[in-house]
Enzyme design. Sequence first.
Site, PDB file in Angstrom:
ATOM      1  N   HIS A 137       0.803  -1.218   0.000  1.00  0.00           N
ATOM      2  CA  HIS A 137       0.000   0.000   0.000  1.00  0.00           C
ATOM      3  C   HIS A 137       0.837   1.270   0.000  1.00  0.00           C
ATOM      4  CE1 HIS A 137      -2.316   3.214   2.027  1.00  0.00           C
ATOM      5  NE2 HIS A 137      -3.289   2.769   1.261  1.00  0.00           N
ATOM      6  N   ARG A 195      -7.935   3.030  -9.606  1.00  0.00           N
ATOM      7  CA  ARG A 195      -8.337   2.111  -8.529  1.00  0.00           C
ATOM      8  C   ARG A 195      -9.431   2.815  -7.737  1.00  0.00           C
ATOM      9  NH1 ARG A 195      -2.356   1.373  -8.474  1.00  0.00           N
ATOM     10  NH2 ARG A 195      -1.853  -0.837  -8.316  1.00  0.00           N
ATOM     11  N   ARG A 232     -11.405   0.729 -12.752  1.00  0.00           N
ATOM     12  CA  ARG A 232     -11.541  -0.599 -12.144  1.00  0.00           C
ATOM     13  C   ARG A 232     -12.528  -0.514 -11.006  1.00  0.00           C
ATOM     14  NH1 ARG A 232      -6.528  -3.287  -9.234  1.00  0.00           N
ATOM     15  NH2 ARG A 232      -7.210  -2.015  -7.481  1.00  0.00           N
ATOM     16  N   GLU A 285      -5.016 -11.210 -13.036  1.00  0.00           N
ATOM     17  CA  GLU A 285      -4.086 -11.095 -11.905  1.00  0.00           C
ATOM     18  C   GLU A 285      -4.102 -12.344 -11.029  1.00  0.00           C
ATOM     19  OE1 GLU A 285      -5.115  -7.624  -9.555  1.00  0.00           O
ATOM     20  OE2 GLU A 285      -7.247  -7.943  -9.868  1.00  0.00           O
ATOM     21  N   THR A 311       0.067  -7.297 -12.613  1.00  0.00           N
ATOM     22  CA  THR A 311       1.240  -8.122 -12.313  1.00  0.00           C
ATOM     23  C   THR A 311       1.672  -8.064 -10.856  1.00  0.00           C
ATOM     24  OG1 THR A 311       2.513  -6.307 -13.242  1.00  0.00           O
ATOM     25  CG2 THR A 311       2.183  -8.233 -14.639  1.00  0.00           C
ATOM     26  N   ASN A 312       1.093  -7.142 -10.071  1.00  0.00           N
ATOM     27  CA  ASN A 312       1.407  -7.165  -8.636  1.00  0.00           C
ATOM     28  C   ASN A 312       0.820  -8.436  -8.028  1.00  0.00           C
ATOM     29  OD1 ASN A 312       2.417  -4.590  -8.995  1.00  0.00           O
ATOM     30  ND2 ASN A 312       0.492  -3.616  -8.414  1.00  0.00           N
ATOM     31  N   ASP A 313      -0.493  -8.599  -8.240  1.00  0.00           N
ATOM     32  CA  ASP A 313      -1.125  -9.803  -7.699  1.00  0.00           C
ATOM     33  C   ASP A 313      -0.688 -11.051  -8.448  1.00  0.00           C
ATOM     34  OD1 ASP A 313      -2.783  -9.258  -5.403  1.00  0.00           O
ATOM     35  OD2 ASP A 313      -3.900  -7.913  -6.714  1.00  0.00           O
ATOM     36  N   CYS A 360      -0.989  -3.195 -15.938  1.00  0.00           N
ATOM     37  CA  CYS A 360      -1.176  -2.047 -15.045  1.00  0.00           C
ATOM     38  C   CYS A 360      -0.557  -2.296 -13.665  1.00  0.00           C
ATOM     39  CB  CYS A 360      -2.647  -1.683 -14.919  1.00  0.00           C
ATOM     40  SG  CYS A 360      -3.639  -2.988 -14.195  1.00  0.00           S
TER      41      CYS A 360
HETATM   42  C1  PEP Z   1      -2.075  -5.578  -9.668  1.00  0.00           C
HETATM   43  O1  PEP Z   1      -2.394  -6.479  -8.907  1.00  0.00           O
HETATM   44  O2  PEP Z   1      -1.095  -5.631 -10.395  1.00  0.00           O
HETATM   45  C2  PEP Z   1      -2.866  -4.333  -9.716  1.00  0.00           C
HETATM   46  C3  PEP Z   1      -2.614  -3.421 -10.618  1.00  0.00           C
HETATM   47  O3  PEP Z   1      -3.820  -4.170  -8.784  1.00  0.00           O
HETATM   48  P1  PEP Z   1      -3.550  -3.748  -7.263  1.00  0.00           P
HETATM   49  O4  PEP Z   1      -2.120  -3.315  -7.165  1.00  0.00           O
HETATM   50  O5  PEP Z   1      -4.485  -2.647  -6.976  1.00  0.00           O
HETATM   51  O6  PEP Z   1      -3.842  -4.987  -6.535  1.00  0.00           O
HETATM   52 MG    MG Z   2      -4.341  -6.442  -8.003  1.00  0.00          MG
END
Ligand code: PEP
Ligand code: MG
Length: 836
Positions: free
Chosen positions: A430, A536, A591, A694, A716-718, A781
Site C-alpha cells: 500500500h 483504482r 476498475r 491477476e 502483475t502485482n497480484d 497495469c
Molecule cells: C495488480 O495487482 O497488479 C494491480 C494493478 O492491482 P492492485 O495493485 O491494486 O492490486
Molecule cells: Mg491487483
Amino acid sequence: MTSTEAVSTIFVPYGQGRGRGLDAMELGAHGAEVDRLVALGLPVVPGLTVPVSHAASLARPDVAQAAIDLLAQVAGRRPGDPAHPLLIRLLASTSAGGAGVPADLPGLGITAASASALDELVGSGGAVYDVFAAVIRYVGEYGSGIPGDDFAEAEYDVSSHAERVDKFLDLSTAAGSPFPEDPADQLARAAEATLRRWASPRARRQRRGQGLPDDLGFALHVQAIRVGPPQTCGYGVAESRNPATGAFDPIGTFRRGVRRPMDDDRPGEPLDNLPGGRDLLVSALRTLELHMRGAALVEFEIRDAELSLLAARRVERPAPRTAIRLGLDLAEAGVIDDVTAVGSIRASDIETLLHPQLQLTGRETEFARGLPAAAGAAVGRIALSSERAVEWSESGDPVILVAGETSPGDLPGMLAAKAIVTVRGGLAAHAAVVARGLGRPAVCGASALRIDRAGRTVTSAGHSLAEGDLISIDGSTGTIYAGAVHVVPPRPGGDLEALLRHADRVRRLGVRANADNGRDAALAILHGAEGVGLCRTEHQFLGDRLPVVRRYLLATDADEEAAALVDLAAAQKEDFLDLLTATGDRPVTVRLLDAPLHEFLGEEAKEVNPMLGLRGVRLALMRTELYPAQARALFSAWVDLAAAGVRPQLEVMVPLVALAGELASAVASIHRAAAEVEASTGVTVPYIVGTMVETPRAALIADQLAGIAQFLSFGTNDLTQLTYGFSRDDVEAQLLTAYTAQHILPVSPFASLDPDGVGALIRTAITHARRVNPAIKLGICGEHGGDPASIELCERLGLDYVSCSPSRVPGARLAAAHAAVAARVLGSEPISGATE
Ligand code: PEP
Ligand code: MG
C-alpha cells in the site's frame, strides 16, 4: 639499426601513422588519437610516436638523440635554447588506452644550470624545479632502483624547490647513477625507467587485475612542449558541454606556466582568458563532437598564444542533462538519427531530472536502509502518526511520515508528508503504491527501524531519533539519513520533452498512467500519458471518505446497505467527474472496487488471509448492488461531461477474476447499469468491458475471458504474488533481499517482471486470448509497467500498452522506445493468436 638515418625511420611523427598503414595496435591509443586529430585538421602539439614494436629501443641514447633531432625539426626549436626553450614530454599508451600505463613525464630536458632561468621565464614560482625533481625521482626510482623512501627522506626538510632538486641529484649520484645533463640521455633513461616499471611484477599484476594481458606492449610518445612567458603560454583542459545546462558551451580551466607533476590546486582561469582567445578551441570542440558523436574533452597547450591539442576523448557517461541535449543537437545536425538519440539516454537517468535529489557530501550519517519504493528525495521532521504529520505540516513544518506500515486511513498523513518511510511492506504494498501515485518519495521495508510509540522515538542499530527530529530520505536508493541533507529540486526542462517526442515516434507500446483522481491524471497527461490505464476506485474512498465505504461494508441489513450505497455512489460520481474532466477524450480504465477488506476495516475484517479473501469481483458477487452502483455513477458522469463536449473512452474493468462465470456475472451487471442510465438520460454511453488478469487461473483461461471481455489488463502485482506465493506486503524487505544477496533471485520479481514464470503465464494468456479475439486490447497495469526491463518484456510479449504511476510515465516512454528498437534488432514478432 645502426645509422641515425635508419634509426629515424622507426619514428612516426604525429599525424603520419595512417599514411604508413599503422593503427592503435602499433601506435598505441594516443598515437592513433593524434592521427585522427590531425586528419580532422585540428592543431596538435608537435610530437612523434615510437611504435610498440620499437618502443624498447628508445632506451638507447642514439635512438633518443635521433628522436630529439626529429622533434626539434617538427617543433622548430631545440632543447637547451635559452631564447626559445623546449621541454620534452614522454608518455606511453597501449592499444587499450591509458589504463595501466605509467604516469607521463612532463619535463625532460631541464638541467641544474638551466632550471633557474627557465623558472623565471615561465613565471611559475618553482614549478620548473618541481617538474625537474619529479623526473629525477622517476628515473632514479624506476630506472636505477633507488628506494622511494630514500627520496622521501631526502626531501623531508627541504626549504625550497631548488633545494629538493639538489638533494635528488646528490642522492642519484651517491647511488651510482648520476642524473644526466644531456636531453637525449635523459630521454633514454626515462624510457628505460618506463620499460622497467612496465615489466615489474606489480605492474603485471595490475594489468591482470584490469583484465589486460600482462605481456601487453606499449608505444612511447615524445612531445615538444614549447615553454614561454606566462602572458602567452600555459595549458588546460576543456569540455564541450556545460554540465549546468547540457548545452554546447565549452567550459574549462587554463593555467599559466608549465604543467606541474602533482595535482595543481591553483584555481585556474576561465577559457575567456586564453592568450589568443578561445575561438579556435571552441571550433575544435565542435568538430570533435560531430566526429566522436559525443561530448568532447580535450587537454591543450597554449604556446606563443597558439592552441595545440595534447589529447582528446569522448566523455563516456555524460550527466543526464548533457546526454539529452547532446542527443538532440547531434540529431539536429544530422550526425545521428532519432533512434540513436533516444538510445543514448537510459530511462533510469531521466529519473534524476524528474525528481528532487539529495546533494550528498559523503559526511552524512546513514540512519537506516530500506527498499527504494518511490523515487525522489525529501527532508522533514519525523512524524510517527498520520495525525501528527497533518498537524505539523499545517503549521508549516515539512514532515516525513514514519510508520510500521500504512493503511487507507493514513492517506491524510501521506498527503501532508513530504515523504513516507515504512518498516514493513514491499514495492507493491500500500505505502509504495500510494506514494508513487502521489509523487512522494518513499522508502519501504526499512526493517532495522524500531518504532517506540510510547517513547515517541525511532531506533536503528542502536541510534535513536525522537519524533520531530530531522531526517532526509533518498527514495531512489532507499537510504535514510539522520539530519538535514541539501535537496536539489528537479529541473526537467524542455530538452527532455523534445527527446521524449523522439521516443514517442520510435515506440510501439502505448503508455498510460495509473491515476485515481483528476490531479494524478492531469499530472500523468502532462508527463505524456495517452490515457489512464488503471483508476483504482477503492483509492477514492481513502482518507475522509473512509467512513462511507466502511458504512457500506459493515451494513447489517438491506436498508442500511442501500442508504450507504447511495452516499457511496454520489461521492463516486463526483470523483469520476473530476477524473474524466482531466482525461478528456482519452481512454480511461476504471476498475471497480477491489478492496482487500483489511485495508478498510482493519481488525473488523475478520479474514485470516484478506489478500486471498473477499476481494474484487468476489465481494461484488456477494454484494450484488455494489458494481452496478459504481457503474451508474461512472456512466452518469460521462453523460454530464458529454453534454459539455468531452467524450472520454470508457473502459470498465473487473478485478481479481479467476472464473469466467465471475466475469460474466459482473459484466452483466455493468450492462444493466448502462441500460438504466440510458433509460433515465436518453443517452447511450459508449464503453467497453474488460478484466484484470491477476490470478494465475485467469491467465490460463484467458480464452474464456476473451470471449466476454474486450480488453485484458495484466495486474502483475497480484499475478506475481500468486504465481510465486510471495506475499507482496511481507516478503520483500527480508526474504527477497536475502534471496538476491544469495543469487537465488537476480532481482525482486515485484520490481522487475519475472520472464520465466509470470512472463510465461502472460504469454499463454495472450496467445489464448488472441486466438478467440484477435482484436482484444491487452495492457499491463501492475507496478512493472514503469520498469524499463519489464517494459522490454512487454514489448516482446506484444502487449498494446503499459500503465504506470504518473511520475514514471516519461521513463516508460523512453523505455518503450528502447524496447521497440531492441525488438527490431532482434526481429521478434508480437504474439498473435496463430502461434503458440
Ligand atoms: C495488480 O495487482 O497488479 C494491480 C494493478 O492491482 P492492485 O495493485 O491494486 O492490486
Ligand atoms: Mg491487483
